[in-house]
Design a protein around this motif. Sequence first.
Motif, PDB file in Angstrom:
ATOM      1  N   GLY A  75      66.659  34.052  29.486  1.00  0.00           N
ATOM      2  CA  GLY A  75      66.036  35.316  29.103  1.00  0.00           C
ATOM      3  C   GLY A  75      66.649  36.039  27.911  1.00  0.00           C
ATOM      4  N   GLU A  76      67.909  35.683  27.573  1.00  0.00           N
ATOM      5  CA  GLU A  76      68.607  36.495  26.572  1.00  0.00           C
ATOM      6  C   GLU A  76      67.960  36.463  25.183  1.00  0.00           C
ATOM      7  N   LEU A  78      64.846  36.074  24.567  1.00  0.00           N
ATOM      8  CA  LEU A  78      63.646  36.919  24.667  1.00  0.00           C
ATOM      9  C   LEU A  78      64.016  38.392  24.610  1.00  0.00           C
ATOM     10  N   LYS A  79      65.168  38.714  25.188  1.00  0.00           N
ATOM     11  CA  LYS A  79      65.606  40.114  25.176  1.00  0.00           C
ATOM     12  C   LYS A  79      65.855  40.569  23.734  1.00  0.00           C
ATOM     13  N   ALA A  81      64.470  39.477  21.037  1.00  0.00           N
ATOM     14  CA  ALA A  81      63.173  39.652  20.379  1.00  0.00           C
ATOM     15  C   ALA A  81      62.477  40.916  20.879  1.00  0.00           C
ATOM     16  N   SER A  82      62.579  41.160  22.174  1.00  0.00           N
ATOM     17  CA  SER A  82      61.950  42.342  22.759  1.00  0.00           C
ATOM     18  C   SER A  82      62.620  43.624  22.244  1.00  0.00           C
TER      19      SER A  82
ATOM     20  N   SER B  82      54.594  42.441  22.490  1.00  0.00           N
ATOM     21  CA  SER B  82      55.575  43.066  23.376  1.00  0.00           C
ATOM     22  C   SER B  82      55.135  42.961  24.843  1.00  0.00           C
ATOM     23  N   MET B  85      55.932  39.616  26.152  1.00  0.00           N
ATOM     24  CA  MET B  85      57.361  39.475  26.452  1.00  0.00           C
ATOM     25  C   MET B  85      57.756  40.155  27.750  1.00  0.00           C
ATOM     26  N   TYR B  88      58.575  38.557  31.008  1.00  0.00           N
ATOM     27  CA  TYR B  88      59.811  37.796  31.174  1.00  0.00           C
ATOM     28  C   TYR B  88      61.029  38.707  31.352  1.00  0.00           C
ATOM     29  N   ARG B  89      60.763  40.012  31.388  1.00  0.00           N
ATOM     30  CA  ARG B  89      61.861  40.978  31.495  1.00  0.00           C
ATOM     31  C   ARG B  89      62.819  40.628  32.632  1.00  0.00           C
ATOM     32  N   VAL B  90      62.245  40.225  33.774  1.00  0.00           N
ATOM     33  CA  VAL B  90      63.055  39.901  34.941  1.00  0.00           C
ATOM     34  C   VAL B  90      64.126  38.857  34.600  1.00  0.00           C
ATOM     35  N   PHE B  91      63.840  37.967  33.639  1.00  0.00           N
ATOM     36  CA  PHE B  91      64.800  36.914  33.311  1.00  0.00           C
ATOM     37  C   PHE B  91      66.008  37.417  32.556  1.00  0.00           C
ATOM     38  N   TRP B  92      65.766  38.360  31.611  1.00  0.00           N
ATOM     39  CA  TRP B  92      66.965  38.853  30.933  1.00  0.00           C
ATOM     40  C   TRP B  92      67.685  39.894  31.772  1.00  0.00           C
ATOM     41  N   GLU B  93      66.939  40.595  32.624  1.00  0.00           N
ATOM     42  CA  GLU B  93      67.637  41.536  33.506  1.00  0.00           C
ATOM     43  C   GLU B  93      68.495  40.777  34.510  1.00  0.00           C
ATOM     44  N   SER B  95      69.908  37.885  33.977  1.00  0.00           N
ATOM     45  CA  SER B  95      71.109  37.346  33.351  1.00  0.00           C
ATOM     46  C   SER B  95      72.133  38.450  33.113  1.00  0.00           C
ATOM     47  N   PHE B  96      71.651  39.691  32.888  1.00  0.00           N
ATOM     48  CA  PHE B  96      72.595  40.792  32.741  1.00  0.00           C
ATOM     49  C   PHE B  96      73.191  41.192  34.086  1.00  0.00           C
TER      50      PHE B  96
END
Lengths: 121, 121
Positions: A75-76, A78-79, A81-82, B82, B85, B88-93, B95-96
């Motif tokens: 996901g990073e 994509l983050k 880019a977002s 946007s 994108m 896919y927010r759940v994926f970068w959240e 990973s954080f």
Amino acid sequence: MQDNLSQTFSALADPTRRAMLARLAKGEANVSDLAEPFLKDMSLPAITKHLKVLEKAGLITKSKEAQYRPCKLNGEALKTASDWMEQYRVFWEESFDRLDEYLKSVTAKKKAKGKKHGRKK
Amino acid sequence: MQDNLSQTFSALADPTRRAMLARLAKGEANVSDLAEPFLKDMSLPAITKHLKVLEKAGLITKSKEAQYRPCKLNGEALKTASDWMEQYRVFWEESFDRLDEYLKSVTAKKKAKGKKHGRKK
């Protein structure tokens, strides 16, 4: 050489690659699982090339642990880019505000017209 | 022919075009204003080609009213990208969250170690 953000956007600029990400959003998958829906339209080398583009852009990672090397969504990238897009949010919110104002004015005009007609009766 | 989303991402996959959008985020500008910062590195035809890519992707619009035809940023194409994108927010959240957990565990270990050393004194 492309900068990271250009590489991410470039990787996203293809419906096959976006479909692969959508598949990976449901969970890890190996190359043959990912390839399966596209095999009727394209060759396996074309499919693995798409996967390599996604991998190079950091959008997916291939696990090195398991023997069947499943791919997973990362996901990073994509983050990043977002986050870049977020700075332009004001522009689409503005355009929706304008649309909202327009719709309100149209509704107001219709109401006024309705009242006018009402008076005539 | 490219689908709209692919066209948007493809247009964004270039630092010159992103710089042009950043300029337009500050306000309308005509072609010569937009071209000016890039003229030392590229030809005017190369610059107008970049502008055409942005225009074709619907990211900018050229006003037809004024004589000098200023360009302006069009937020709606960015909104579509946007929105795509956002799914896919759940994926970068996630990973954080993992990074957060890792940092917490590291801090906890350090504290425990500190206490241990404290006891030794």
